[in-house]
Design a protein around this motif. Structure first.
Motif, PDB file in Angstrom:
ATOM      1  N   PHE A   1     -24.285  43.636   5.975  1.00 37.84           N
ATOM      2  CA  PHE A   1     -22.916  43.411   6.460  1.00 37.84           C
ATOM      3  C   PHE A   1     -21.838  43.907   5.500  1.00 37.84           C
ATOM      4  O   PHE A   1     -20.677  43.522   5.647  1.00 37.84           O
ATOM      5  N   ARG A   2     -22.189  44.793   4.584  1.00 35.49           N
ATOM      6  CA  ARG A   2     -21.162  45.276   3.663  1.00 35.49           C
ATOM      7  C   ARG A   2     -20.106  46.127   4.369  1.00 35.49           C
ATOM      8  O   ARG A   2     -19.014  46.356   3.851  1.00 35.49           O
TER       9      ARG A   2
ATOM     10  N   GLY B   1     -21.741  57.216   8.017  1.00 36.63           N
ATOM     11  CA  GLY B   1     -20.343  57.080   7.649  1.00 36.63           C
ATOM     12  C   GLY B   1     -20.032  55.698   7.113  1.00 36.63           C
ATOM     13  O   GLY B   1     -19.291  55.549   6.131  1.00 36.63           O
ATOM     14  N   PHE B   2     -20.604  54.677   7.737  1.00 38.43           N
ATOM     15  CA  PHE B   2     -20.392  53.312   7.257  1.00 38.43           C
ATOM     16  C   PHE B   2     -21.091  53.092   5.911  1.00 38.43           C
ATOM     17  O   PHE B   2     -20.584  52.357   5.057  1.00 38.43           O
TER      18      PHE B   2
ATOM     19  N   GLN C   1     -20.178  52.180   0.111  1.00 37.23           N
ATOM     20  CA  GLN C   1     -21.107  52.377  -1.015  1.00 37.23           C
ATOM     21  C   GLN C   1     -20.655  51.681  -2.290  1.00 37.23           C
ATOM     22  O   GLN C   1     -21.474  51.377  -3.169  1.00 37.23           O
ATOM     23  N   PHE C   2     -19.342  51.414  -2.418  1.00 30.96           N
ATOM     24  CA  PHE C   2     -18.854  50.763  -3.627  1.00 30.96           C
ATOM     25  C   PHE C   2     -18.567  49.279  -3.419  1.00 30.96           C
ATOM     26  O   PHE C   2     -18.014  48.625  -4.313  1.00 30.96           O
TER      27      PHE C   2
ATOM     28  N   ARG D   1     -19.500  45.609  -3.562  1.00 28.71           N
ATOM     29  CA  ARG D   1     -20.457  44.880  -4.387  1.00 28.71           C
ATOM     30  C   ARG D   1     -20.931  43.608  -3.670  1.00 28.71           C
ATOM     31  O   ARG D   1     -20.240  43.095  -2.782  1.00 28.71           O
ATOM     32  N   PRO D   2     -22.108  43.095  -4.023  1.00 27.61           N
ATOM     33  CA  PRO D   2     -22.550  41.827  -3.419  1.00 27.61           C
ATOM     34  C   PRO D   2     -21.523  40.715  -3.561  1.00 27.61           C
ATOM     35  O   PRO D   2     -21.313  39.934  -2.627  1.00 27.61           O
ATOM     36  N   GLU D   3     -20.853  40.636  -4.716  1.00 32.10           N
ATOM     37  CA  GLU D   3     -19.864  39.574  -4.906  1.00 32.10           C
ATOM     38  C   GLU D   3     -18.647  39.767  -3.997  1.00 32.10           C
ATOM     39  O   GLU D   3     -17.989  38.794  -3.623  1.00 32.10           O
ATOM     40  N   ASP D   4     -18.343  41.024  -3.621  1.00 27.90           N
ATOM     41  CA  ASP D   4     -17.252  41.263  -2.676  1.00 27.90           C
ATOM     42  C   ASP D   4     -17.598  40.695  -1.302  1.00 27.90           C
ATOM     43  O   ASP D   4     -16.758  40.088  -0.639  1.00 27.90           O
ATOM     44  N   VAL D   5     -18.846  40.908  -0.898  1.00 31.15           N
ATOM     45  CA  VAL D   5     -19.290  40.372   0.391  1.00 31.15           C
ATOM     46  C   VAL D   5     -19.279  38.851   0.358  1.00 31.15           C
ATOM     47  O   VAL D   5     -18.826  38.189   1.299  1.00 31.15           O
ATOM     48  N   ALA D   6     -19.767  38.269  -0.732  1.00 29.42           N
ATOM     49  CA  ALA D   6     -19.827  36.810  -0.844  1.00 29.42           C
ATOM     50  C   ALA D   6     -18.442  36.176  -0.841  1.00 29.42           C
ATOM     51  O   ALA D   6     -18.280  35.015  -0.444  1.00 29.42           O
TER      52      ALA D   6
END
Length: 319
Positions: A234-235, A252-253, A258-259, A261-266
């Motif tokens: 789900f990034r 494309g997604f 690609q940049f 981060r897991p912490e951004d998703v969390a």
């Protein structure tokens, strides 16, 4: 607030989706929505069955939950006259439990018919004509239509429910609210924007309009495991509609995210076993004026455990 469950067709096969639908009703969810895609957002998600075939099967393994597309684009992959026929059929199969959720679509799914991808103002023009055609067909009788984007020649739906199928539409700003609120029944949005709801309520043509949102969560007994899964699948979610509508394929997604981060998703998706974190995220939609909210559990293999958790802990806590 009515609590719903998302049949995420981009992460589960057709047979699994039907099993999940029956289990979600048993768990106590009040409605179920299904995404209508030709591609998954990312290759890692791995699925994209035909949503309308799945819906037909779901009508036969459920008996109480309302059903809804979240959302169907009736402009390129499907002609609006065909969407009206499909919606009427599903409503009959479900015994009047279906709402037709519509939207302007994404390049990801609509490019497959080789007709290009028009700019957003043209897509809204197309959607407005499509809604007009669908509504007229729901009234019965023969329909002919000649617009800037569509023609309909003596179309008629021979199997119609007694009441027209309710229509919801995905909106994201003032232009789409002004255009579509007078035409349809319900608002669909994925961000808890109180201003958007207020504009909708001021523009909509009747007082019983529902505001139907969606919230991704990634429940797991271990938070790190949940964050890893949410990042893998789900990034793409944080790109927002203006970006997500334009990208042409899963690659494309992948590039656009690609940049991330897991912490951004969390930071944007509740991850792990904490009930309170999900309750807090749901409350944002309630505070914004949403009447309905469908949860998305990230990851096909986790659906069984999530539904057990929802029945025993999450739904009682939310209610």
């Amino acid at each position: 607030m009515r609590l719903g469950y998302t049949l995420m067709s981009e992460q589960s096969g057709p047979r699994e989706l039907v099993v999940h639908a029956a289990a979600a009703e048993r768990a106590g969810f009040e409605f179920e929505v299904i995404s209508d895609h030709y591609f998954p957002w990312l290759d890692e998600m791995g699925h994209s069955p035909y949503a309308w075939s799945v819906l037909g099967a779901v009508t036969q393994v459920t008996s109480q939950v309302e059903l809804m597309t979240y959302v169907t684009c009736p402009t390129m992959r499907y002609h609006p006259a065909v969407v009206a026929q499909k919606a009427a059929t599903v409503d009959l199969l479900s015994g009047g439990r279906f709402t037709l959720g519509l939207g302007a679509g994404e390049n990801l799914n609509e490019h497959v018919v080789g007709a290009g991808w028009p700019p957003v103002n043209v897509r809204h023009e197309m959607l407005e004509e499509a809604v007009t055609i669908i509504k007229e067909l729901f009234q019965g009788g023969y329909v002919s239509f000649s617009g800037d984007h569509y023609r309909v020649d003596s179309a008629k739906l021979w199997d119609l429910p007694q009441q027209p199928v309710p229509i919801g539409i995905a909106v994201s700003g003032e232009q789409s609210v002004t255009t579509f609120a007078p035409l349809v029944d319900h608002l669909i949005a994925v961000e808890p924007q109180a201003e958007l709801v207020a504009r909708w309520d001021a523009a909509v043509g009747h007082p019983n309009s529902r505001k139907i949102g969606q919230l991704p969560v990634c429940w797991a007994p271990d938070r790190d495991q949940a964050v890893t899964r949410a990042h893998e699948l789900f990034r793409w979610f944080g790109g927002g509609w203006k970006v997500n509508a334009e990208l042409p394929g899963p690659s494309g997604f992948a590039g656009a995210s690609q940049f991330v981060r897991p912490e951004d998703v969390a930071d944007s998706i509740p991850c792990g076993p904490d009930v309170d974190a999900i309750v807090k995220a749901v409350r944002e939609f309630e505070d914004a004026g949403f009447t309905d909210l469908a949860l998305v559990q990230i990851g096909d293999e986790s659906q069984h455990d999530f539904l057990e958790f929802a029945e025993k802990e999450l739904l009682p806590a939310l209610r």
